[in-house]
Design a protein around this motif. Structure first.
Motif, PDB file in Angstrom:
ATOM      1  N   THR A  31      19.151  12.899  60.505  1.00 13.10           N
ATOM      2  CA  THR A  31      18.270  11.981  60.429  1.00 13.10           C
ATOM      3  C   THR A  31      18.268  10.754  61.946  1.00 13.10           C
ATOM      4  O   THR A  31      16.995  10.400  61.768  1.00 13.10           O
ATOM      5  N   ALA A  56      14.918  12.341  63.611  1.00 13.74           N
ATOM      6  CA  ALA A  56      13.439  10.891  62.795  1.00 13.74           C
ATOM      7  C   ALA A  56      13.431  10.864  63.392  1.00 13.74           C
ATOM      8  O   ALA A  56      12.195  10.202  63.542  1.00 13.74           O
ATOM      9  N   ARG A  57      14.972   9.392  63.485  1.00 11.44           N
ATOM     10  CA  ARG A  57      14.380   8.083  64.065  1.00 11.44           C
ATOM     11  C   ARG A  57      14.918   7.969  65.203  1.00 11.44           C
ATOM     12  O   ARG A  57      14.348   7.081  66.232  1.00 11.44           O
ATOM     13  N   GLN A  95       8.343  13.231  59.353  1.00 13.32           N
ATOM     14  CA  GLN A  95       9.616  12.003  58.927  1.00 13.32           C
ATOM     15  C   GLN A  95       9.335  11.046  59.527  1.00 13.32           C
ATOM     16  O   GLN A  95       8.931   9.922  59.757  1.00 13.32           O
ATOM     17  N   ARG A  96       8.586  11.107  61.284  1.00 13.66           N
ATOM     18  CA  ARG A  96       8.288  10.303  61.905  1.00 13.66           C
ATOM     19  C   ARG A  96       7.108   9.435  61.820  1.00 13.66           C
ATOM     20  O   ARG A  96       6.257  10.256  61.055  1.00 13.66           O
ATOM     21  N   TRP A 126      13.806  15.971  55.120  1.00 10.48           N
ATOM     22  CA  TRP A 126      13.271  17.123  55.247  1.00 10.48           C
ATOM     23  C   TRP A 126      13.491  18.618  54.224  1.00 10.48           C
ATOM     24  O   TRP A 126      12.526  19.282  54.090  1.00 10.48           O
TER      25      TRP A 126
END
Length: 676
Positions: free
Chosen positions: A296, A300-301, A57-58, A261
């Motif tokens: 997320t 992730a962010r 994700q990253r 994910w």
């Protein structure tokens, strides 16, 4: 298992009594945070395919996943531990692999293996099964110890009950149960993890269960809240519970960990969700959508709690969520449902990562939505007990902290939602309905240019050019406002050059066009942000007053004063023809954000005065001296318009509410949490 990976994996593929034919399986072990993470087959054509097990994700993780197969074929690949075991044709797991792949034992590609992502799931594995051409076919999940087998069985049982032919509901293709392990298989689904929630409303509408609405007390998630949260934070739970108890709503399928994910999508009409281990057939509506946005943003962010809260508010204000809320019967209780989800994730799920951020998001939204703990009998001692003790830093540390906060607030000022898909209609769609306004504003720009050419070549006409840009942005959309801003930015300097070519050489023309464009685009952007927050023009004209906190923001105030002096020196040094107007906005914005509108207005007034006084004392053109009485108020009006918009945006948006909310919840009598 993490301490003895070779023996644990070897036991899976070995048959003790009648092994039959055997062959060697070889992998390279990839670790993450010193724990086993992936076993990738050493076959050259398998490494890149095997990494499809990992939904990076990253940005750094995606780069690592792209480069890792290349490293395997260089000397650097030797740094990864090599692991081999003997696979027996008659072992239970190998027979299951052969059944699911329909590939002969001799040709069966070595499966990639992914270890459970958390400490509690370290005895769970995910295998990727390929055909003879190394094309992914199946995903097999298995549990090894008692806890892992229980979770695997729960997920398999739920998958067997999911409604057929429903978007996002994956189906089992096989199941295996032995005394040593429990496993099930599903088809491999191609696609990528979604970057935002575009099109997710189609899936969530398809997950609404038919039938009558039911009281929220009958949901399993509510009973979990009653058990866990009531003991952890009883006062907070009492307030949220009072807002929801007795309410009726339609149940939905509930995934439980609906995050990128766990999703593979080709498009919004063709996607699958995985990892249903927290799933439920009778779930609370909206929670999966909230989970997608919140988790997320946090995991992730890596966004700040303020931005996470802003993403949530963007979702709640979107028309597509409004339709979903109406369909599920939650329109009158959206805010407490969001807070209930945050409490559930923090105290029932108890994630290993991101729990503290979830709690901060809860505090921000609770304060913004007027959830009062003190009015419900929570003493200030209880409220402050959860906060870390205050530490008095030195001047340098305090200054660095304030300046970092200033940078974050400036970034928040121009923040745009990234997880909530905001479908903006094309310019042509608005032009059909708004062409009279567009025609009127276009005529306004032409009239302003004509007046400037005929009578006011040395007069400041920027506010006259800004009015049609704001009208178009407010009534049509930001795209049209940006288009008008671009035209207005170019039009003024071009008219001045046409009237007096010597006044605007090419380099000066480009500079002044850029400065005008920055100012006009800021007005358009801020007006659009405020308009989307459903603020009215009356609210815009009268922003709330805040008292200035010089003690807590002394470094920001000092930096703003020094910055203003530097900008003023540059303005005077370059002469009156070079526009420096947007630069004065930086200290004015900082003081507006951290002190109040009055101090921002003072900087705007001084900036307009310096620029106009530079014209007044200039010997470049005698007309500039006469224009002082007009240009000074016009410059001030333009700067004041921007900081007025910023003052209103600061009040309307949760991005700027952290400073107030950290001090504790504001007491509000007779709280009505059912109001949207």
């Amino acid at each position: 298992m993490s301490k003895n990976v070779p023996s644990a994996i070897a036991r899976l593929f070995r048959a003790e009594k009648s092994p039959g034919r055997c062959r060697d399986f070889t992998w390279r072990l990839i670790r993450r945070r010193q724990r086993p993470f992936l076993l990738l087959p050493t076959a050259k054509q398998s490494a890149r395919i095997s990494l499809k097990l990992y939904s990076a994700q990253r940005r750094r993780a995606r780069l690592w996943r792209a480069l890792l197969p290349l490293l395997f074929h260089t000397p650097a690949g030797m740094i990864f531990q090599r692991f081999a075991c003997t696979a027996s044709e008659n072992s239970d797991l190998v027979r299951f692999l052969l059944e699911q792949s329909s590939v002969p034992f001799d040709a069966l590609p070595v499966p990639a293996v992914k270890f459970g992502g958390t400490e509690r799931q370290k005895s769970r594995l995910v295998l990727l099964v390929c055909d003879q051409t190394h094309r992914p076919l199946k995903i097999i999940k298995l549990g090894l110890d008692a806890a892992g087998r229980a979770i695997t069985d729960h997920e398999a049982n739920l998958l067997g009950k999911l409604p057929a032919h429903t978007l996002g509901c994956i189906r089992m293709t096989g199941r295996l149960a032995t005394p040593e392990l429990s496993a099930f298989a599903t088809d491999y689904f191609p696609g990528d993890s979604p970057h935002d929630d575009a099109g997710m409303e189609v899936l969530f509408h398809s997950w609404i269960n038919p039938g009558r609405a039911m009281e929220i007390e009958n949901f399993d998630a509510w009973r979990e809240l009653e058990t866990e949260v009531a003991g952890a934070v009883p006062a907070t739970w009492a307030v949220v519970r009072a807002a929801l108890v007795g309410k009726r709503l339609h149940s939905t399928l509930h995934h439980g960990d609906f995050a990128p994910w766990n999703i593979r999508a080709i498009n919004s009409q063709n996607l699958q969700t995985f990892d249903w281990e927290r799933g439920n057939l009778q779930g609370i509506p909206g929670w999966d959508w909230f989970h997608f946005i919140v988790q997320t943003a946090i995991l992730a962010r890596r966004q700040s709690p303020e931005r996470v809260a802003a993403e949530v508010e963007e979702l709640l204000q979107s028309p597509r969520f409004g339709k979903y809320a109406a369909a599920t019967g939650i329109s009158a209780m959206i805010h407490p449902l969001v807070l209930a989800y945050l409490l559930h994730h923090r105290w029932v799920v108890r994630p290993l990562e991101g729990g503290q951020q979830v709690e901060e998001v809860f505090e921000l939204l609770a304060a913004r939505w007027k959830l009062s703990l003190r009015s419900q009998g929570v003493s200030s001692a209880q409220s402050s007990a959860r906060l870390p003790p205050a530490i008095a830093p030195g001047l340098w540390v305090d200054a660095c902290r304030q300046l970092q906060a200033a940078g974050a607030q400036l970034a928040n000022l121009f923040w745009e939602p990234t997880l909530t898909a905001a479908s903006r209609p094309a310019l042509a769609a608005h032009s059909k309905a708004g062409w009279p306004l567009g025609l009127l504003c276009g005529g306004w720009l032409a009239a302003a240019a004509l007046v400037q050419y005929a009578y006011a070549n040395h007069l400041m006409m920027l506010p006259a050019y800004a009015i049609p840009c704001l009208l178009v942005a407010w009534n049509l959309n930001r795209g049209w406002g940006a288009l008008f801003a671009g035209v207005a930015a170019v039009l003024g300097p071009l008219v001045a050059r046409a009237k007096d070519p010597s006044s605007h050489p090419g380099d000066l023309l480009c500079w002044n066009v850029l400065m005008r464009f920055i100012l006009l685009q800021m007005c358009v952007f801020l007006a659009d942000r405020i308009h989307r927050s459903e603020a009215s023009l009356g609210q815009l004209i009268k922003p709330p007053h805040r008292s200035a906190d010089f003690v807590g923001n002394w470094a920001v105030a000092l930096a703003s004063a020094l910055g203003f002096c530097l900008i003023a020196w540059g303005d005077i040094w370059t002469g009156p023809r070079v526009s420096f107007l947007p630069f004065y906005l930086l200290p004015a914005i900082l003081l507006t954000l951290f002190l109040n509108l009055r101090w921002g207005t003072l900087i705007a007034l001084l900036g307009a005065l310096v620029s106009s006084f530079d014209e007044y004392t200039s010997k470049y053109n005698a007309s500039l001296e006469k224009a002082f009485g007009w240009n000074f108020p016009m410059r001030f009006l333009m700067l004041f318009l921007v900081i007025l918009l910023i003052a209103r945006l600061r009040h309307e948006n949760v991005l700027f509410s952290s400073r107030e909310s950290k001090a504790g919840f504001t007491p509000v009598p007779d709280v009505d949490m059912s109001a949207k």
